[in-house]
Design an enzyme around this catalytic site. Structure first.
Site, PDB file in Angstrom:
ATOM      1  N   GLU A  74       0.831  -1.207   0.000  1.00 26.77           N
ATOM      2  CA  GLU A  74       0.000   0.000   0.000  1.00 26.77           C
ATOM      3  C   GLU A  74       0.866   1.257   0.000  1.00 26.77           C
ATOM      4  OE1 GLU A  74      -3.149  -0.258  -1.197  1.00 26.77           O
ATOM      5  OE2 GLU A  74      -3.478  -1.671   0.453  1.00 26.77           O
TER       6      GLU A  74
ATOM      7  N   GLY B  34     -17.024   4.457  -3.848  1.00 30.35           N
ATOM      8  CA  GLY B  34     -16.618   5.063  -2.588  1.00 30.35           C
ATOM      9  C   GLY B  34     -16.072   4.049  -1.595  1.00 30.35           C
TER      10      GLY B  34
ATOM     11  N   GLU C 220      -6.302  10.899 -14.575  1.00 32.35           N
ATOM     12  CA  GLU C 220      -6.520  11.255 -13.153  1.00 32.35           C
ATOM     13  C   GLU C 220      -5.525  12.327 -12.705  1.00 32.35           C
ATOM     14  OE1 GLU C 220      -8.003   9.103 -10.223  1.00 32.35           O
ATOM     15  OE2 GLU C 220      -8.660   7.375 -11.397  1.00 32.35           O
TER      16      GLU C 220
ATOM     17  N   ASP D  37      -4.029   0.767  -9.728  1.00 34.02           N
ATOM     18  CA  ASP D  37      -5.444   0.476  -9.962  1.00 34.02           C
ATOM     19  C   ASP D  37      -5.731   0.265 -11.444  1.00 34.02           C
ATOM     20  OD1 ASP D  37      -5.396   1.056  -7.290  1.00 34.02           O
ATOM     21  OD2 ASP D  37      -6.466   2.962  -7.461  1.00 34.02           O
TER      22      ASP D  37
HETATM   23  C1  GLA Z   1      -5.090   4.487  -4.386  1.00 30.01           C
HETATM   24  C2  GLA Z   1      -4.262   4.898  -5.591  1.00 30.01           C
HETATM   25  C3  GLA Z   1      -3.216   3.839  -5.931  1.00 30.01           C
HETATM   26  C4  GLA Z   1      -2.395   3.452  -4.699  1.00 30.01           C
HETATM   27  C5  GLA Z   1      -3.300   3.168  -3.499  1.00 30.01           C
HETATM   28  C6  GLA Z   1      -2.544   2.974  -2.232  1.00 30.01           C
HETATM   29  O1  GLA Z   1      -5.865   3.365  -4.693  1.00 30.01           O
HETATM   30  O2  GLA Z   1      -5.101   5.117  -6.708  1.00 30.01           O
HETATM   31  O3  GLA Z   1      -2.396   4.300  -6.973  1.00 30.01           O
HETATM   32  O4  GLA Z   1      -1.444   4.426  -4.399  1.00 30.01           O
HETATM   33  O5  GLA Z   1      -4.242   4.201  -3.275  1.00 30.01           O
HETATM   34  O6  GLA Z   1      -1.781   1.819  -2.285  1.00 30.01           O
END
Ligand code: GLA
Length: 383
Positions: free
Chosen positions: A36, A126, A164, A176
């Site tokens: 993370e 969300g 984004e 993501d």
């Molecule tokens: C969000 C961001 C990702 C990543 C996570 C944390 O989902 O979009 O790019 O940084 O937070 O791991």
């Protein structure tokens, strides 16, 4: 939330536009098993695409306009001119992702073609399960199908991220979009965010992924997120590196006295999380449950104590899962933080026990209402 399908979204298109669509695409959301806030630090992540999607049914128009309708927003519709300079609309929500994607695609030389698009999703929005990345990937697939242009999955992911970063205003990393584009059935993907290489790590056949939405609305996400990113970049700059990937843990520990406390803790989370992510990939590949549980517990503690992105209700939820799992369930907060979901990985036989414990104790202890989501590692939009 009611699950959708290509066929159902095709029907919805037809009842809205009065004719059948020429095609339907879908792109999944994701759950991150571990790793993370490492992606924008050039580190490792281990997400899986999940069996909840954004769907788009589409048909060609003869002009240069997109007419888009969003099922999840009471059939709100917008028109986007493909040849206009796109303008961010501060009052809009989902349609800014469309404008951002169109702007990036046009900037990168895609011609695109006008079309009617019906968008519908069964991802809990969300919740931190990347409904926005799945919208971007589904859009790019639908738009390239309409214009019959080719695109590589990684290029699509980078385009979504650019939309984004440059248009929507979130400084997110690549995780993501990349997992939504390239996820694989029955597997998590170990992604090296430095060079974007990926390796599929199969989830053992008798293990399952349980996602629990904490019911805590994710507040302050963008500002806190962007601030964490800045703090990490500052820590990397202290070592004269473009990202924390270039810093060794031993080097960081040796510099503790010279670094301010916050930068030190942020960097310690990232560097230890990178190692835990590699360890988790190995544990998953070998079916070594004890080792996976250990790194997931440590990851949560690191997010709570060093990175400061958990909230009390989420800590309680992780604790309930850990107690119920009796050492046989890994559980940690997943995603950007400040609310959203917890992910648990455990043998299928243990999952009912976890679900029962959440139902029995979570609301009592926190006043928040949980949602249990049984997830399966699924194929990406371009897989
Ligand atoms: C969000 C961001 C990702 C990543 C996570 C944390 O989902 O979009 O790019 O940084 O937070 O791991």
């Amino acid at each position: 939330m009611k699950t959708l399908s290509n066929a159902r979204v095709s029907e919805l298109f037809e009842s809205y536009f009065g004719t059948a669509p020429v095609g339907t695409v879908k792109a999944p959301g994701r759950v991150n098993l571990i790793g993370e806030h490492t992606d924008y630090n050039g580190g490792f992540v281990l997400p899986a695409a999940i069996n909840y999607h954004t769907y788009i049914a589409f048909a060609l128009r003869g002009d240069r306009q997109l007419r888009l309708v969003a099922y999840n927003f009471d059939n709100e519709s917008v028109v986007v001119d493909l040849d206009a300079v796109q303008v961010h609309d501060t009052n809009a929500s989902w349609s800014n992702y469309v404008r951002g994607v169109v702007q990036e695609m046009r900037k990168q030389g895609f011609k695109l073609a006008g079309g009617d698009l019906y968008i519908a999703g069964d991802l809990h929005s969300g919740a931190g399960l990347s409904s926005s990345a799945s919208l971007e990937m589904a859009l790019i697939r639908a738009l390239t199908s309409l214009s019959q242009e080719q695109i590589e999955p990684t290029q699509a992911a980078l385009m979504g991220q650019a939309a984004e970063n440059n248009f929507v205003g979130c400084n997110c990393g690549i995780m993501d979009q990349l997992i939504s584009a390239r996820g694989q059935e029955h597997a998590a993907l170990l992604i090296d965010c430095q060079d974007l290489s990926t390796r599929a790590v199969p989830v053992p056949a008798d293990w399952e992924i349980l996602i629990v939405h904490s019911g805590v609305k994710r507040g302050l996400v963008d500002s806190e997120y962007n601030q964490r990113r800045q703090q990490c970049e500052q820590a990397a700059a202290f070592f004269g590196q473009p990202s924390l990937r270039g810093v060794e843990l031993a080097q960081l520990l040796a510099a503790e006295a010279e670094l301010d406390e916050l930068s030190f803790r942020r960097a310690r989370h990232v560097l230890t999380e990178n190692q835990r992510t590699l360890d988790a990939a190995k544990a998953l590949a070998e079916g070594n449950l004890a080792s996976l549980v250990k790194v997931m517990v440590e990851s949560h503690a690191s997010m709570r104590d060093d990175f400061n992105i958990t909230v009390p209700a989420i800590d309680t939820l992780v604790n309930i899962l850990a107690v119920a799992g009796e050492g046989k369930a890994g559980a940690r907060m997943t995603g950007g933080g400040f609310g959203g979901c917890v992910v648990a990985v455990a043998p299928a036989a243990v999952i009912p026990r976890l679900a029962a414990a959440v139902e029995a104790h979570y609301q009592d202890q926190t006043g928040c209402i949980p949602t249990l989501i049984r997830a399966k590692a699924s194929a990406g939009a371009f897989a």
